[in-house]
Scaffold this motif. Structure first.
Motif, PDB file in Angstrom:
ATOM      1  N   LEU A 314       0.833  -1.202   0.000  1.00 29.62           N
ATOM      2  CA  LEU A 314       0.000   0.000   0.000  1.00 29.62           C
ATOM      3  C   LEU A 314       0.871   1.257   0.000  1.00 29.62           C
ATOM      4  CD1 LEU A 314      -2.992   0.618  -0.064  1.00 29.62           C
ATOM      5  CD2 LEU A 314      -3.011   0.583   2.438  1.00 29.62           C
ATOM      6  N   GLU A 315       2.006   1.189   0.669  1.00 34.62           N
ATOM      7  CA  GLU A 315       2.942   2.308   0.669  1.00 34.62           C
ATOM      8  C   GLU A 315       3.478   2.550  -0.743  1.00 34.62           C
ATOM      9  OE1 GLU A 315       6.219   3.416   3.861  1.00 34.62           O
ATOM     10  OE2 GLU A 315       6.964   1.862   2.509  1.00 34.62           O
ATOM     11  N   ASP A 316       3.860   1.465  -1.430  1.00 34.00           N
ATOM     12  CA  ASP A 316       4.303   1.595  -2.820  1.00 34.00           C
ATOM     13  C   ASP A 316       3.209   2.207  -3.690  1.00 34.00           C
ATOM     14  OD1 ASP A 316       6.695   0.415  -2.141  1.00 34.00           O
ATOM     15  OD2 ASP A 316       6.223  -1.542  -3.014  1.00 34.00           O
ATOM     16  N   GLU A 317       1.998   1.700  -3.535  1.00 32.99           N
ATOM     17  CA  GLU A 317       0.883   2.176  -4.352  1.00 32.99           C
ATOM     18  C   GLU A 317       0.584   3.645  -4.085  1.00 32.99           C
ATOM     19  OE1 GLU A 317      -2.001   2.384  -7.160  1.00 32.99           O
ATOM     20  OE2 GLU A 317      -0.477   0.838  -6.854  1.00 32.99           O
ATOM     21  N   LEU A 318       0.742   4.074  -2.839  1.00 28.98           N
ATOM     22  CA  LEU A 318       0.528   5.471  -2.510  1.00 28.98           C
ATOM     23  C   LEU A 318       1.498   6.368  -3.281  1.00 28.98           C
ATOM     24  CD1 LEU A 318      -0.618   7.847  -0.929  1.00 28.98           C
ATOM     25  CD2 LEU A 318       0.914   7.248   0.955  1.00 28.98           C
ATOM     26  N   ILE A 319       2.777   6.025  -3.253  1.00 31.97           N
ATOM     27  CA  ILE A 319       3.775   6.842  -3.943  1.00 31.97           C
ATOM     28  C   ILE A 319       3.513   6.853  -5.445  1.00 31.97           C
ATOM     29  CG2 ILE A 319       6.234   7.054  -4.488  1.00 31.97           C
ATOM     30  CD1 ILE A 319       6.804   5.907  -1.696  1.00 31.97           C
ATOM     31  N   TYR A 382       8.645   0.134 -12.610  1.00 30.25           N
ATOM     32  CA  TYR A 382       8.120  -0.801 -13.603  1.00 30.25           C
ATOM     33  C   TYR A 382       9.229  -1.474 -14.406  1.00 30.25           C
ATOM     34  CZ  TYR A 382       3.238   0.291 -12.765  1.00 30.25           C
ATOM     35  OH  TYR A 382       1.995   0.399 -12.186  1.00 30.25           O
ATOM     36  N   LEU A 383      10.272  -0.750 -14.719  1.00 30.36           N
ATOM     37  CA  LEU A 383      11.330  -1.295 -15.572  1.00 30.36           C
ATOM     38  C   LEU A 383      12.330  -2.137 -14.801  1.00 30.36           C
ATOM     39  CD1 LEU A 383      12.539  -1.356 -18.435  1.00 30.36           C
ATOM     40  CD2 LEU A 383      13.835   0.717 -17.823  1.00 30.36           C
ATOM     41  N   ASN A 384      12.706  -1.661 -13.615  1.00 27.25           N
ATOM     42  CA  ASN A 384      13.805  -2.308 -12.892  1.00 27.25           C
ATOM     43  C   ASN A 384      13.421  -2.862 -11.532  1.00 27.25           C
ATOM     44  OD1 ASN A 384      15.789  -1.708 -14.919  1.00 27.25           O
ATOM     45  ND2 ASN A 384      15.720   0.436 -14.223  1.00 27.25           N
ATOM     46  N   GLY A 385      12.138  -2.743 -11.176  1.00 25.93           N
ATOM     47  CA  GLY A 385      11.699  -3.288  -9.897  1.00 25.93           C
ATOM     48  C   GLY A 385      12.220  -2.537  -8.694  1.00 25.93           C
ATOM     49  N   ILE A 386      12.601  -1.280  -8.877  1.00 26.02           N
ATOM     50  CA  ILE A 386      13.125  -0.467  -7.779  1.00 26.02           C
ATOM     51  C   ILE A 386      11.953   0.143  -7.009  1.00 26.02           C
ATOM     52  CG2 ILE A 386      14.570   1.502  -7.157  1.00 26.02           C
ATOM     53  CD1 ILE A 386      16.093  -0.859  -8.403  1.00 26.02           C
ATOM     54  N   ASP A 387      11.992   0.009  -5.694  1.00 22.29           N
ATOM     55  CA  ASP A 387      10.923   0.583  -4.887  1.00 22.29           C
ATOM     56  C   ASP A 387      10.738   2.056  -5.226  1.00 22.29           C
ATOM     57  OD1 ASP A 387      10.433  -1.753  -3.580  1.00 22.29           O
ATOM     58  OD2 ASP A 387      11.441  -1.202  -1.719  1.00 22.29           O
ATOM     59  N   PRO A 388       9.492   2.475  -5.469  1.00 21.56           N
ATOM     60  CA  PRO A 388       9.275   3.898  -5.769  1.00 21.56           C
ATOM     61  C   PRO A 388       9.559   4.749  -4.533  1.00 21.56           C
ATOM     62  CG  PRO A 388       7.183   2.803  -5.421  1.00 21.56           C
ATOM     63  CD  PRO A 388       8.222   1.731  -5.403  1.00 21.56           C
ATOM     64  N   GLY A 389      10.058   5.941  -4.761  1.00 22.73           N
ATOM     65  CA  GLY A 389      10.382   6.814  -3.640  1.00 22.73           C
ATOM     66  C   GLY A 389      10.197   8.266  -4.001  1.00 22.73           C
TER      67      GLY A 389
END
Length: 405
Positions: A314-319, A382-389
């Protein structure tokens, strides 16, 4: 004799109050003679309506409004005037910080002022350094043990008309937050915001000259910032741009219906019956509806995250959802506020109509935080699987390295 602001008891009342004062704010914004006047009347309307207090928790006497409700009030006010919307935006951001960090006695004093209609401004960014986080404003301990604040800030949104100013400073112990009341000795508020847009955000200079601090009003940073620590200001920035886009579209439609003439080749009686204009208005409306829908989705995701703060997905989706809302709001506000003149005709550019205010506000406000970096975080996920921040990671790295000392 002053009266207390209206007390709002439900989200519906808050939304209705925002719509009510937005009409008066829009009328003031439309008058080109007021372009360079301080928005004292507009700021007072915000306070008197009660919407500046909806972020106060119910346990402390406020509405305890959801993020979705706060976002909607900022969007509504920004539809009338993006600069006034930014006053409300930064007030809510600074209030949230006071509620979550300062001792109860400090918090309760500020909350009492907010319930009485007082507002908060910020003094975070500086000019002249390598970047916005290269702080020269410092807190230092004098030989007699007193803490002293010196420095200056710019882009201090709302501070000139606020009761409380929330700022950041460097120190030998790392970064610190400070709260100052506007009459603090050594504090100077300067009305020098002179951009071509967002005039009513009054984002000018604040100067700190040997201010002796009460340590209760100094907040040392404890540990790293949350990964979502900047998501609340970000979603309210998206609300501002979405509101500007809506205001621009409505102003353009009003002009088409009341003043524009049909093109000679169209063989119609009214500009609003010209098929190319109808199609183009449809395109603008679709862009606006997408921005509004994404903003609502992000706000609901935010409220869901607050109910489950430890939910990583949910934190990822929020960002991601806030970044998406910001990107679409940015595009919609710039496109509609600029391109709509191609439908209105040359006379719409006359200063008396003041229709360029939407573009000026959108162009200035969308420089606040580069969308290219919001897109970078989404793309990297999406491309590299890096956590969004967000740039909280940069802040944390600088703090760890002692860069803010």
């Amino acid at each position: 004799m002053s009266t207390l602001p209206r007390r709002l008891h439900s989200p519906a009342q808050a939304i209705a109050a925002a719509h009510e004062i937005a009409e008066a704010i829009a009328a003031l914004a439309a008058d080109p003679l007021l372009n360079r006047e301080l928005p004292r009347r507009q700021a007072q309307l915000l306070s008197d309506s009660g919407i500046t207090a909806i972020g106060v928790p119910a346990a402390l006497g406020g509405l305890g409004a959801s993020v979705e409700t706060i976002v909607e009030t900022v969007r509504i006010i920004s539809r009338a005037d993006g600069g006034v919307g930014q006053l409300l935006q930064i007030h809510n951001v600074m209030l949230r910080g006071v509620l979550s960090g300062y001792p109860d006695e400090v918090r309760d004093g500020v909350v009492s002022d907010v319930l009485a209609g007082k507002r908060l401004g910020n003094a975070l960014a500086e000019v002249g350094g390598k970047n916005k986080f290269a702080l020269k404003t410092r807190v230092e301990r004098r030989a007699d043990g007193k803490l002293i604040l010196n420095g200056s800030k710019f882009y201090s949104t709302g501070a000139y008309l606020a009761e409380w100013i929330s700022l950041t400073a460097a120190s030998d112990d790392g970064g610190a937050g400070v709260l100052l009341q506007r009459d603090t000795p050594g504090l100077t508020l300067v009305d020098d915001w002179d951009a071509f847009g967002q005039n009513n955000s009054v984002s000018g200079t604040v100067i700190f000259d040997n201010i002796e601090l009460d340590e209760r009003y100094l907040l040392r940073r404890q540990g790293p910032m949350k990964r979502t620590g900047l998501t609340f200001p970000q979603i309210l920035h998206a609300a501002i741009d979405t509101g500007i886009a809506a205001g621009a579209l409505q102003a353009g439609i009003d002009y088409l219906n009341q003043h524009a003439r049909p093109w000679v080749e169209s063989e119609v009686e009214r500009a609003s019956d010209e098929p190319h204009i109808i199609r183009q208005i449809g395109e603008y409306a679709v862009a606006l509806r997408a921005a509004e829908s994404l903003l609502r989705d992000a706000a609901r995701t935010f409220d869901a995250h607050e109910r489950e703060p430890d939910n990583k997905a949910l934190e990822d989706e929020l960002i991601l959802s806030v970044a998406t809302a910001r990107a679409h709001a940015d595009g919609a506000s710039l496109k509609i506020s600029s391109d709509i003149f191609s439908l209105l005709g040359a006379s719409s550019s006359l200063s008396k109509w003041n229709l360029d205010r939407f573009w000026r506000n959108a162009r200035v406000h969308t420089t606040h935080d580069p969308i290219r970096w919001r897109l970078h975080h989404v793309g990297n996920y999406y491309l590299n699987g890096i956590d969004p921040g967000e740039y909280t990671a940069i802040l944390n790295a600088k703090q760890k390295a002692g860069a803010s000392r």
